[in-house]
Motif scaffolding. Structure first.
Motif, PDB file in Angstrom:
ATOM      1  N   ARG A   1       0.851  -1.188   0.000  1.00  0.00           N
ATOM      2  CA  ARG A   1       0.000   0.000   0.000  1.00  0.00           C
ATOM      3  C   ARG A   1       0.893   1.246   0.000  1.00  0.00           C
ATOM      4  O   ARG A   1       1.926   1.257   0.664  1.00  0.00           O
ATOM      5  N   ASP A   2       0.513   2.241  -0.779  1.00  0.00           N
ATOM      6  CA  ASP A   2       1.284   3.493  -0.885  1.00  0.00           C
ATOM      7  C   ASP A   2       2.631   3.349  -1.579  1.00  0.00           C
ATOM      8  O   ASP A   2       3.453   4.252  -1.548  1.00  0.00           O
ATOM      9  N   GLY A   3       2.864   2.176  -2.169  1.00  0.00           N
ATOM     10  CA  GLY A   3       4.042   2.028  -3.025  1.00  0.00           C
ATOM     11  C   GLY A   3       3.735   2.632  -4.393  1.00  0.00           C
ATOM     12  O   GLY A   3       2.697   3.278  -4.586  1.00  0.00           O
ATOM     13  N   LEU A   4       4.614   2.389  -5.357  1.00  0.00           N
ATOM     14  CA  LEU A   4       4.415   2.999  -6.672  1.00  0.00           C
ATOM     15  C   LEU A   4       4.549   1.995  -7.801  1.00  0.00           C
ATOM     16  O   LEU A   4       5.525   1.247  -7.877  1.00  0.00           O
ATOM     17  N   THR A   5       3.540   1.989  -8.663  1.00  0.00           N
ATOM     18  CA  THR A   5       3.610   1.236  -9.913  1.00  0.00           C
ATOM     19  C   THR A   5       3.720   2.217 -11.064  1.00  0.00           C
ATOM     20  O   THR A   5       2.961   3.186 -11.148  1.00  0.00           O
ATOM     21  N   LEU A   6       4.704   1.961 -11.932  1.00  0.00           N
ATOM     22  CA  LEU A   6       4.933   2.807 -13.101  1.00  0.00           C
ATOM     23  C   LEU A   6       4.569   1.971 -14.330  1.00  0.00           C
ATOM     24  O   LEU A   6       5.090   0.861 -14.490  1.00  0.00           O
ATOM     25  N   VAL A   7       3.673   2.470 -15.153  1.00  0.00           N
ATOM     26  CA  VAL A   7       3.354   1.748 -16.394  1.00  0.00           C
ATOM     27  C   VAL A   7       3.802   2.606 -17.582  1.00  0.00           C
ATOM     28  O   VAL A   7       3.787   3.830 -17.520  1.00  0.00           O
ATOM     29  N   ILE A   8       4.213   1.913 -18.618  1.00  0.00           N
ATOM     30  CA  ILE A   8       4.743   2.603 -19.803  1.00  0.00           C
ATOM     31  C   ILE A   8       3.959   2.127 -21.020  1.00  0.00           C
ATOM     32  O   ILE A   8       3.795   0.912 -21.216  1.00  0.00           O
ATOM     33  N   SER A   9       3.445   3.056 -21.813  1.00  0.00           N
ATOM     34  CA  SER A   9       2.674   2.668 -22.994  1.00  0.00           C
ATOM     35  C   SER A   9       2.639   3.809 -24.007  1.00  0.00           C
ATOM     36  O   SER A   9       2.361   4.952 -23.636  1.00  0.00           O
TER      37      SER A   9
END
Ligand code: M6R
Length: 365
Positions: A95-103
């Motif tokens: 929780r409160d971490g970070l996911t980075l998506v690239i598209s």
């Protein structure tokens, strides 16, 4: 409009100095010599334990390059997976971490699903997208745009270069927030970034030589791409680009993995494209080149003058890239990699802009 190019892909390859320059001016305060992100962040890079990255295809390879940058520059541990796996793995995300998506498109079904999964776990989400009105942009908490302009060719080229640009700026911002980047190193990185459009224009001057080389590559049944460090994901990208538009079987490998299997494939008929700027792992890659040469493999080296003067091996060709800070090498080395695929496919008479079986935007899984 293709301008005076035969294909959108050719046009988009040549646009890279310009679009990377535009993207840079959106992320770097040139007068101050600092990265200034276009949007405030709802999380603190300094407090993250880990960064999760997910994407598909070429965007995933941009993420793999960025893993090296976030780990080295910001000392931030990175976990990365292709979105088609990330969405179903049920990985525990804090929780409160970070996911980075690239598209590029912002519509890729698997990438969108992994973004939604991250949100369901209570993660902050940041997307690096080329289409700001896309679903992924709408559903992410922070949007970092790539300013590549519309990309028409199915093979991603300029969007990839702009993804790398934004990701390096983010890694620098993270490094500052985490106190892992000295002011001096930050300045040097910014200086290096600012020179990239010019270096890309330099790299494009190898096109004539690459066109000749493409006739050799076109005769191959299999092509191997090797690299270490950030050149490893670039090897994966090179292989994807070649197979996608020329239909020649190609594999990218971490150079150090050569003796764990792929070396068995090497003989005179297999071109081996080695991506090796003169960086901290260059000597290690040279030892892999020696292994290739000893088995009659035909080496195409994408390197620089310093490396070419040192390795002492016979190569089928050496594509000499300008001298640069090794951190920005992927941005510049992307160009010969794309041009090899492009000219090989054009020489073979393939439809480079619309390769068979592929769609520009993969909105179904
Ligand atoms: O639009 P996206 O960036 O999410 O697309 C991801 C992949 O489908 C895409 O990069 C694909 O691998 C390219 N055709 C590669 O050149």
């Amino acid at each position: 409009d293709k301008g005076n190019h035969r294909h959108f892909m050719g046009k988009e390859i040549h646009e890279q100095p310009e679009v990377v320059g535009r993207t840079l001016s959106h992320y770097v305060d040139l007068a101050e010599g600092r990265v200034v992100l276009p949007e405030a962040l709802p999380f603190d890079f300094g407090k993250l334990n880990r960064l999760y990255i997910t994407a598909c295809g070429t965007a995933y390879y941009a993420g793999l390059v960025a893993r090296y940058w976030f780990e080295q520059i910001a000392r931030l541990p990175v976990e990365i997976d292709v979105a088609s796996e990330a969405r179903y793995r049920e990985a525990p995300l804090e929780r409160d971490g970070l996911t980075l998506v690239i598209s590029q498109s912002g519509e890729t079904a698997d990438t969108l699903a992994s973004l939604r999964y991250a949100k369901s776990q209570g993660q902050h989400t940041l997307c690096v997208v080329n289409v700001p009105t896309s679903t992924i942009a709408r559903e992410s908490s922070v949007v970092m745009p790539t300013l590549a302009g519309p990309e028409i060719g199915v093979a991603s080229t300029k969007a990839f270069a702009c993804q790398l640009t934004v990701l390096l700026c983010l890694a620098i911002a993270a490094g500052r927030a985490r106190g892992t980047l000295t002011a001096e190193r930050e300045r040097a990185l910014i200086d290096a970034l600012i020179t990239v459009p010019g270096l890309m224009a330099e790299a494009l001057k190898q096109e004539g030589e690459i066109e000749g080389l493409a006739r050799e590559v076109a005769r191959a049944r299999d092509v191997l791409y090797l690299g270490r460090g950030t050149s490893y994901p670039m090897a994966l990208e090179g292989a994807l680009k070649l197979k996608e538009i020329s239909y020649i079987h190609a594999e990218g490998y971490a150079a150090g993995e050569l003796k764990h299997g792929p070396i068995a494939l090497i003989d005179e008929s297999v071109p081996v494209i080695v991506i090796a700027p003169h960086d901290g792992v260059f000597e290690k890659t040279v030892s892999n080149m020696q292994e290739v040469a000893a088995r009659g493999g035909r080496i195409i080296l994408i390197g620089d003058a310093k490396g070419a003067a040192e390795h002492g091996l016979d190569t089928l060709a050496t594509l000499t890239m300008p001298d640069l800070d090794a951190t920005v090498a992927p941005l510049v080395y992307a160009l010969p990699i794309q041009l090899i695929a492009y000219h090989t496919a054009v020489f073979m008479g393939k439809d480079v802009d619309q390769p068979r079986n592929l769609a520009k935007s993969v909105t179904v899984e």
